[in-house]
Scaffold this motif. Structure first.
Motif, short mmCIF file in Angstrom:
data_model
loop_
_atom_site.label_atom_id
_atom_site.label_comp_id
_atom_site.label_asym_id
_atom_site.label_seq_id
_atom_site.Cartn_x
_atom_site.Cartn_y
_atom_site.Cartn_z
N GLU A 47 24.00 3.51 21.83
CA GLU A 47 23.79 2.24 21.00
C GLU A 47 24.77 1.31 21.69
N THR A 48 25.83 1.58 22.36
CA THR A 48 26.89 0.59 22.83
C THR A 48 26.20 -0.10 24.02
N LYS A 49 25.49 0.71 24.76
CA LYS A 49 24.80 0.24 26.00
C LYS A 49 23.86 -0.84 25.50
N ARG A 50 23.04 -0.63 24.22
CA ARG A 50 22.05 -1.25 24.19
C ARG A 50 22.64 -2.50 23.46
N ARG A 51 23.58 -2.76 23.03
CA ARG A 51 24.40 -3.79 22.23
C ARG A 51 24.81 -4.81 23.47
N MET A 52 25.38 -3.97 24.42
CA MET A 52 25.86 -4.66 25.64
C MET A 52 24.80 -5.49 25.99
N GLU A 53 23.52 -5.04 26.17
CA GLU A 53 22.46 -5.80 26.80
C GLU A 53 21.86 -6.90 25.88
N MET A 54 21.95 -6.56 24.42
CA MET A 54 21.63 -7.71 23.52
C MET A 54 22.68 -8.85 23.70
N MET A 55 23.99 -8.61 23.96
CA MET A 55 24.97 -9.53 24.40
C MET A 55 24.54 -10.32 25.43
N ARG A 56 24.24 -9.89 26.60
CA ARG A 56 23.78 -10.37 28.01
C ARG A 56 22.63 -11.48 27.54
N ASP A 150 30.62 -2.26 18.60
CA ASP A 150 29.98 -1.49 19.56
C ASP A 150 29.30 -0.36 18.82
N GLY A 151 28.79 0.50 19.38
CA GLY A 151 28.17 1.83 18.67
C GLY A 151 29.03 2.84 18.07
N TYR A 152 30.27 2.67 18.44
CA TYR A 152 31.11 3.37 17.90
C TYR A 152 31.86 2.69 16.87
N GLY A 153 31.58 1.71 16.32
CA GLY A 153 32.12 0.94 15.20
C GLY A 153 33.36 0.49 15.26
N ASN A 154 33.83 0.36 16.61
CA ASN A 154 35.29 -0.14 16.79
C ASN A 154 35.48 -1.66 16.40
N SER A 163 35.24 -8.83 17.89
CA SER A 163 34.76 -7.65 17.29
C SER A 163 35.07 -6.18 17.84
N GLY A 164 36.23 -6.16 18.38
CA GLY A 164 36.82 -4.91 18.99
C GLY A 164 36.36 -4.52 20.46
N TRP A 165 35.28 -5.44 21.05
CA TRP A 165 35.20 -5.38 22.34
C TRP A 165 36.41 -6.21 23.16
N ALA A 166 36.30 -5.47 24.55
CA ALA A 166 37.24 -6.00 25.54
C ALA A 166 36.36 -7.09 26.30
#
Length: 334
Positions: A47-56, A150-154, A163-166
């Motif tokens: 899910e984290t990888k999917r959301r990274m692609e959404m951001m891209r 991210d997919g971990y809810g951080n 939103s918790g991303w670096a």
């Protein structure tokens, strides 16, 4: 004759047998828990990888999609001409500036000293630009906040910007990392990846076909020094191309034959690369009119400062700036 009473056999498990059964049940439960935990961690990672692609895609669009046979141009960069300063710029605007302006302007949620202008068409250039998000569609959280976790809810409660991303921008590159869910060591994270690089959204060269439609005169009638000016939004927001070595491109007298054409390439270095999107362009004379350093004149076969027009919406021509494509534009001289 006397008969002794029959002894009944006692049926049941011994203590050792019960302990063995309990041990086996516990072992099976532990194995199942470990398998379940592995599946859950993999799902969070995916899910984290999917959301990274959404951001891209929110930043530079999806180059695999086409519209009317050409690449789709979309995303924050295409609208704003730059990379987002933080994740929040993909989700929302900041407070509206006062007094009100037309088009409206807002503070950036990343930095209140940065101004975001709403989507509009500039009357002087005919170019549309501005913020027209949200670029990622999400639902507000219970407290009304917009977070793209991210997919971990951080997400640190105070980290409204990312939103918790670096998330980091360095030059033309966006780097992104996600902390994994680790209650013991919250510093354990996914390796920072280059989510967007310069070639994903910048153009460094454009070829121009100088087309001479004059049936009697070769062009130009004397040597000229030219620049390709690419407008990003207003007349004051542009980047300038040259021959890659000097500050302009020199075309000698008669280099464009009668009813013929010639092609030249204009270069844009990393400091003034063209951002993807719908842009405008004009070929202008390198030397500006005397006493007016902010004005340039259109090259219409010569560089007569007294007779040549200045760039306006009537003579600025539109084009699609698409990365990783060979761009060729026509400049017609009549």
């Amino acid at each position: 004759m006397q008969f002794s009473p029959r002894r009944r056999c006692a049926n049941g498990f011994s203590l050792l047998e019960m302990l063995l059964v309990l041990f086996l049940i516990g072992l099976m439960a532990s194995a199942g828990l470990m398998l379940t935990e592995g599946v859950e961690d993999q799902a969070k990672y995916d899910e984290t990888k999917r959301r990274m692609e959404m951001m891209r895609r929110a930043i530079v669009g999806d180059p695999t999609r086409t519209v009317n046979g050409g690449p789709e141009i979309s995303g924050f960069v295409a609208d704003m001409g730059r990379l987002p300063g933080c994740v929040a710029e993909l989700l929302q605007l900041g407070a509206e500036k006062t007094p009100a302006t037309d088009p409206r302007t807002f503070s950036s949620p990343c930095d209140n000293t940065v101004t975001l202008t709403e989507w509009h068409i500039d009357a002087d250039t005919g170019i549309a630009s501005g913020w027209r998000g949200p670029y990622i569609q999400i639902l507000p959280e219970r407290n009304g906040a917009l977070r793209f976790r991210d997919g971990y809810g951080n997400s640190d409660a105070s980290d409204a910007q990312n939103s918790g991303w670096a998330y980091a921008v360095s030059g033309a590159v966006v780097s992104l990392a996600s902390e994994t869910f680790d209650p013991v060591d919250s510093g354990d994270d996914m390796t920072a990846a280059q989510l967007v690089v310069g070639s994903d959204w910048q153009i460094n060269s454009i070829s121009v076909n100088f087309v001479n439609q004059n049936a009697s005169n070769a062009m130009p009638d004397s040597d000229v020094d030219l620049n390709l000016r690419v407008y990003l939004s207003t007349l004051d927001e542009y980047v300038t191309g040259d021959d890659g070595l000097t500050s302009s491109l020199t075309i000698s007298a008669g280099d464009i034959p009668v009813s013929d054409e010639r092609s030249n390439t204009f270069s844009f270095d990393d400091s003034n690369a063209i951002p993807m999107g719908r842009r405008g362009y004009a070929v202008v004379c390198h030397e500006v009119p005397a006493g007016n350093p902010d004005s340039y004149v259109i090259f219409d076969g010569d560089c007569d400062k007294d007779n040549n027009p200045t760039p306006t919406s009537a003579n600025i021509r539109g084009f699609s700036a698409v990365p990783r494509h060979n761009l060729t534009l026509d400049w017609i001289i009549k």
